[in-house]
Design a protein around this motif. Structure first.
Motif, PDB file in Angstrom:
ATOM      1  N   PRO A 273      49.400  40.423  33.539  1.00 13.79           N
ATOM      2  CA  PRO A 273      49.066  39.212  34.477  1.00 13.79           C
ATOM      3  C   PRO A 273      47.576  39.509  35.154  1.00 13.79           C
ATOM      4  O   PRO A 273      47.280  40.654  35.360  1.00 13.79           O
ATOM      5  CB  PRO A 273      50.155  39.306  35.563  1.00 13.79           C
ATOM      6  N   LEU A 274      46.959  38.617  35.656  1.00 15.10           N
ATOM      7  CA  LEU A 274      45.737  38.655  35.950  1.00 15.10           C
ATOM      8  C   LEU A 274      45.432  39.542  37.199  1.00 15.10           C
ATOM      9  O   LEU A 274      44.748  40.449  37.303  1.00 15.10           O
ATOM     10  CB  LEU A 274      45.108  37.160  36.570  1.00 15.10           C
ATOM     11  N   ALA A 275      46.731  39.877  38.035  1.00 12.88           N
ATOM     12  CA  ALA A 275      46.694  40.565  39.147  1.00 12.88           C
ATOM     13  C   ALA A 275      46.466  42.147  38.923  1.00 12.88           C
ATOM     14  O   ALA A 275      46.301  42.992  39.633  1.00 12.88           O
ATOM     15  CB  ALA A 275      48.050  40.372  40.012  1.00 12.88           C
ATOM     16  N   GLU A 276      46.693  42.289  37.563  1.00  9.52           N
ATOM     17  CA  GLU A 276      46.676  43.861  37.027  1.00  9.52           C
ATOM     18  C   GLU A 276      45.218  44.249  36.453  1.00  9.52           C
ATOM     19  O   GLU A 276      45.245  45.097  35.597  1.00  9.52           O
ATOM     20  CB  GLU A 276      47.810  44.029  35.970  1.00  9.52           C
ATOM     21  N   VAL A 277      44.166  43.451  36.878  1.00  5.22           N
ATOM     22  CA  VAL A 277      42.991  43.486  36.283  1.00  5.22           C
ATOM     23  C   VAL A 277      42.443  45.083  36.494  1.00  5.22           C
ATOM     24  O   VAL A 277      41.820  45.454  35.372  1.00  5.22           O
ATOM     25  CB  VAL A 277      42.022  42.428  36.775  1.00  5.22           C
ATOM     26  N   ALA A 278      42.524  45.633  37.235  1.00  4.09           N
ATOM     27  CA  ALA A 278      42.039  47.057  37.628  1.00  4.09           C
ATOM     28  C   ALA A 278      42.585  47.749  36.583  1.00  4.09           C
ATOM     29  O   ALA A 278      41.985  48.874  35.975  1.00  4.09           O
ATOM     30  CB  ALA A 278      42.220  47.454  39.190  1.00  4.09           C
ATOM     31  N   ALA A 279      44.089  47.916  36.749  1.00  2.70           N
ATOM     32  CA  ALA A 279      44.877  48.863  35.891  1.00  2.70           C
ATOM     33  C   ALA A 279      44.648  48.424  34.317  1.00  2.70           C
ATOM     34  O   ALA A 279      44.638  49.150  33.366  1.00  2.70           O
ATOM     35  CB  ALA A 279      46.198  48.313  35.993  1.00  2.70           C
TER      36      ALA A 279
ATOM     37  N   THR B  61      23.665  45.267  36.351  1.00  4.35           N
ATOM     38  CA  THR B  61      23.730  44.651  37.691  1.00  4.35           C
ATOM     39  C   THR B  61      23.672  43.229  37.595  1.00  4.35           C
ATOM     40  O   THR B  61      23.021  42.471  36.409  1.00  4.35           O
ATOM     41  CB  THR B  61      22.500  45.114  38.665  1.00  4.35           C
ATOM     42  N   ALA B  62      24.143  42.445  38.433  1.00 11.11           N
ATOM     43  CA  ALA B  62      24.273  41.185  38.535  1.00 11.11           C
ATOM     44  C   ALA B  62      24.379  40.732  39.996  1.00 11.11           C
ATOM     45  O   ALA B  62      24.953  41.776  40.902  1.00 11.11           O
ATOM     46  CB  ALA B  62      25.592  40.553  37.788  1.00 11.11           C
ATOM     47  N   PRO B  63      24.035  39.605  40.250  1.00  9.40           N
ATOM     48  CA  PRO B  63      24.225  39.026  41.718  1.00  9.40           C
ATOM     49  C   PRO B  63      25.716  39.152  42.228  1.00  9.40           C
ATOM     50  O   PRO B  63      26.567  38.722  41.504  1.00  9.40           O
ATOM     51  CB  PRO B  63      23.574  37.489  41.887  1.00  9.40           C
ATOM     52  N   LEU B  64      25.808  39.979  43.412  1.00 13.98           N
ATOM     53  CA  LEU B  64      27.356  39.953  43.671  1.00 13.98           C
ATOM     54  C   LEU B  64      27.487  39.095  45.156  1.00 13.98           C
ATOM     55  O   LEU B  64      26.576  38.917  45.794  1.00 13.98           O
ATOM     56  CB  LEU B  64      27.315  41.426  44.052  1.00 13.98           C
ATOM     57  N   PRO B  65      28.915  38.887  45.689  1.00 15.27           N
ATOM     58  CA  PRO B  65      30.094  39.277  44.801  1.00 15.27           C
ATOM     59  C   PRO B  65      30.123  38.255  43.713  1.00 15.27           C
ATOM     60  O   PRO B  65      29.601  37.251  43.779  1.00 15.27           O
ATOM     61  CB  PRO B  65      30.813  38.945  45.855  1.00 15.27           C
ATOM     62  N   LEU B  66      31.016  38.442  42.699  1.00 11.24           N
ATOM     63  CA  LEU B  66      31.020  37.686  41.608  1.00 11.24           C
ATOM     64  C   LEU B  66      32.630  37.624  40.910  1.00 11.24           C
ATOM     65  O   LEU B  66      33.154  38.728  41.580  1.00 11.24           O
ATOM     66  CB  LEU B  66      30.048  38.000  40.610  1.00 11.24           C
ATOM     67  N   VAL B  67      32.820  36.855  40.225  1.00 10.36           N
ATOM     68  CA  VAL B  67      34.121  36.782  39.444  1.00 10.36           C
ATOM     69  C   VAL B  67      33.852  37.199  38.247  1.00 10.36           C
ATOM     70  O   VAL B  67      33.196  36.695  37.620  1.00 10.36           O
ATOM     71  CB  VAL B  67      34.648  35.116  39.584  1.00 10.36           C
ATOM     72  N   LEU B  68      34.820  38.266  37.908  1.00  9.87           N
ATOM     73  CA  LEU B  68      34.566  38.726  36.579  1.00  9.87           C
ATOM     74  C   LEU B  68      35.146  38.054  35.520  1.00  9.87           C
ATOM     75  O   LEU B  68      35.836  37.082  35.702  1.00  9.87           O
ATOM     76  CB  LEU B  68      35.366  40.206  36.613  1.00  9.87           C
TER      77      LEU B  68
ATOM     78  N   ALA C  48      39.603  37.273  40.185  1.00  6.70           N
ATOM     79  CA  ALA C  48      39.307  38.750  40.026  1.00  6.70           C
ATOM     80  C   ALA C  48      37.885  39.043  40.858  1.00  6.70           C
ATOM     81  O   ALA C  48      36.870  38.413  40.037  1.00  6.70           O
ATOM     82  CB  ALA C  48      39.393  39.433  39.069  1.00  6.70           C
ATOM     83  N   VAL C  49      37.797  39.357  41.862  1.00  8.29           N
ATOM     84  CA  VAL C  49      36.427  39.540  42.711  1.00  8.29           C
ATOM     85  C   VAL C  49      35.716  40.788  42.604  1.00  8.29           C
ATOM     86  O   VAL C  49      36.426  42.007  43.038  1.00  8.29           O
ATOM     87  CB  VAL C  49      36.383  38.917  43.953  1.00  8.29           C
TER      88      VAL C  49
ATOM     89  N   ARG D  68      39.472  42.905  42.830  1.00 10.74           N
ATOM     90  CA  ARG D  68      40.737  42.515  43.606  1.00 10.74           C
ATOM     91  C   ARG D  68      40.906  41.021  43.361  1.00 10.74           C
ATOM     92  O   ARG D  68      39.900  40.225  43.357  1.00 10.74           O
ATOM     93  CB  ARG D  68      40.789  42.817  45.086  1.00 10.74           C
ATOM     94  N   LEU D  69      42.187  40.700  43.419  1.00 10.32           N
ATOM     95  CA  LEU D  69      42.577  39.294  43.143  1.00 10.32           C
ATOM     96  C   LEU D  69      42.371  38.741  44.627  1.00 10.32           C
ATOM     97  O   LEU D  69      43.070  39.086  45.479  1.00 10.32           O
ATOM     98  CB  LEU D  69      44.047  39.177  42.537  1.00 10.32           C
ATOM     99  N   GLU D  70      41.589  37.669  44.719  1.00 10.07           N
ATOM    100  CA  GLU D  70      41.196  36.796  46.028  1.00 10.07           C
ATOM    101  C   GLU D  70      41.680  35.585  45.911  1.00 10.07           C
ATOM    102  O   GLU D  70      41.352  35.016  44.873  1.00 10.07           O
ATOM    103  CB  GLU D  70      39.806  37.452  46.490  1.00 10.07           C
ATOM    104  N   ASP D  71      41.732  34.770  46.785  1.00 14.27           N
ATOM    105  CA  ASP D  71      41.502  33.316  47.010  1.00 14.27           C
ATOM    106  C   ASP D  71      39.980  32.892  46.969  1.00 14.27           C
ATOM    107  O   ASP D  71      39.335  33.518  47.900  1.00 14.27           O
ATOM    108  CB  ASP D  71      42.229  32.640  48.174  1.00 14.27           C
TER     109      ASP D  71
END
Ligand code: APR
Ligand code: ZN
Ligand code: ZN
Length: 367
Positions: free
Chosen positions: A344-350, A50-57, A4-5, A14-17
């Motif tokens: 599931p991880l894909a539902e991180v925003a929800a 704030t933190a350096p972006l982009p990051l994995v949450l 999740a980036v 969003r879930l990304e590779d």
């Protein structure tokens, strides 16, 4: 792997590779089994922190060790189940030597660089672009590489969801009571904000023998849970003047210890107003980076009150987490009741939508 980036504040994760490099000296690679939906990540999504972006949450996680980097100590082995810590421990800085590893210098390195304790990242984007860790963990992902000092072995019988929440919400709440408050036995203790952190503080307070444990929240379901965990008095702050109710419940004196687990000036002030002369407000909730909390000077001086902050339960996680696991296994910390929906991880925003809507229990993401 999928992760999740967070690209910029205000845009949903969003879930990304993404790419994950091999563990380096003293590091381990862990396959994530469960990750907790903690409010702190949300502060980074909004830009309040704030933190350096982009990051994995993700910073509240647990999993299975799959690989050891070179020069690993041997303390952690392949196949061990571990809970991840968002504060490493160098062991040699002033804070570590003084027994206060939450303030270890490496925490500053992680925050400033968005890296692991050596200041570099094992994460990158598929096009080779920079990608940062969050708090040295980034567990909203299939796998993580972390420093081995940021992992605690989990005993058999502790499920991954429990291990994950224990390493942030639970140790933060329980630790604020165990490590900051003292001589609580038979004395009232106030907790404002009964989320994952606050309810953990209630359980910790019940174990120390504080009485009555008084809990303020604006959500009746959370108050119901607080009673289950040992709160003797619960107050809905939306319907009742909480400060007046707390003073009434304590014979007009107020409480020697008041924990605020939300991070808002208004509820911090409520905690201060409920504190007895000579008592202490323990601020646990994180607010936006520019949040101020004005303290009336006369309460401080004439009533000789204290206001202290507590990060990560002011704990020594390598010592305190095994204690938490042991109490859980003995049935004395009913942490299962803190768990909410598994997604599931894909539902991180929800999942964060549900947290903000007041969904009961700690949401858990499963990669
Ligand atoms: N008065 C009383 N309770 C309130 C109020 C208010 N004005 N506003 C919110 N609350 C309650 C919510 O109903 C919820 O039960 O505070 C609780 C917050 O819980 P969570 O959102 O689950 O947050 P949690 O993960 O427990 O973290 C609490 O600590 O680590 C930090 O960043 C984290 O700031 C957050 C805080
Ligand atoms: Zn957290
Ligand atoms: Zn240190």
């Amino acid at each position: 792997m999928r992760a999740a980036v967070l690209r910029s504040p205000g845009t949903p994760p969003r879930l990304e590779d993404v790419e994950l490099a091999e563990p380096r000296d003293g590091e381990i690679l862990v396959r994530i089994e469960a990750a907790g939906v903690c409010h702190s990540d949300y502060h980074y999504m909004t830009g309040d922190l704030t933190a350096p972006l982009p990051l994995v949450l993700g910073h509240e996680g647990a999993g299975i060790v799959e690989e050891l980097g070179p020069r690993a100590s041997g303390r952690i082995k392949v196949g061990d189940r571990v809970a991840l810590l968002w504060r490493p421990r160098c062991g040699v800085c002033d804070a570590c030597v003084a027994g206060n590893p939450v303030l270890c210098e490496l925490g500053k390195v992680q925050a400033a660089t968005g890296g692991l304790p050596d200041g570099t990242s094992r994460l990158s984007l598929p096009d080779g672009g920079e990608l940062h860790h969050l708090m040295g963990v980034s567990c909203f992902a299939e796998r993580v590489v972390v420093n081995e000092n940021a992992a605690v072995v989990v005993p058999d019988g502790v499920p991954p969801e429990i291990a994950a929440i224990s390493a942030c919400a639970v140790i933060t709440g329980v630790g604020a009571v165990w490590n900051v408050a003292s001589k609580t036995q038979g004395l009232p203790l106030l907790l404002i904000g009964a989320g994952g952190v606050g309810l953990s503080a209630v359980m910790g307070a019940a174990l120390t023998g504080a009485h009555p444990v008084i809990v303020v929240d604006i959500d009746d379901e959370k108050l119901e849970l607080a009673r289950e965990f040992g709160a003797a008095i619960t107050i809905n702050g939306r319907e009742t003047d909480a400060a007046a109710a707390v003073l009434e419940a304590t014979g007009g004196r107020g409480v020697p210890w008041a924990i605020e687990a939300i991070g808002r000036p208004a509820t911090l002030r409520q905690a201060l107003d409920c504190t007895a002369a000579g008592g202490t407000v323990i601020a646990v909730g994180l607010g936006a980076a520019d949040t101020d909390f004005p303290v009336p000077l006369n309460q401080l001086v004439q009533r000789q009150k204290h206001v202290v902050g507590s990060l990560y339960g002011s704990s020594n996680p390598q010592l305190d987490l095994p204690r938490i696991f042991a109490l859980y296994l003995a049935g004395r910390l009913p942490l299962d009741r803190l768990l909410g929906e598994r997604m599931p991880l894909a539902e991180v925003a929800a999942a964060y939508g549900r947290l903000l809507a007041g969904a009961p229990g700690r949401g858990i993401l499963i990669p």
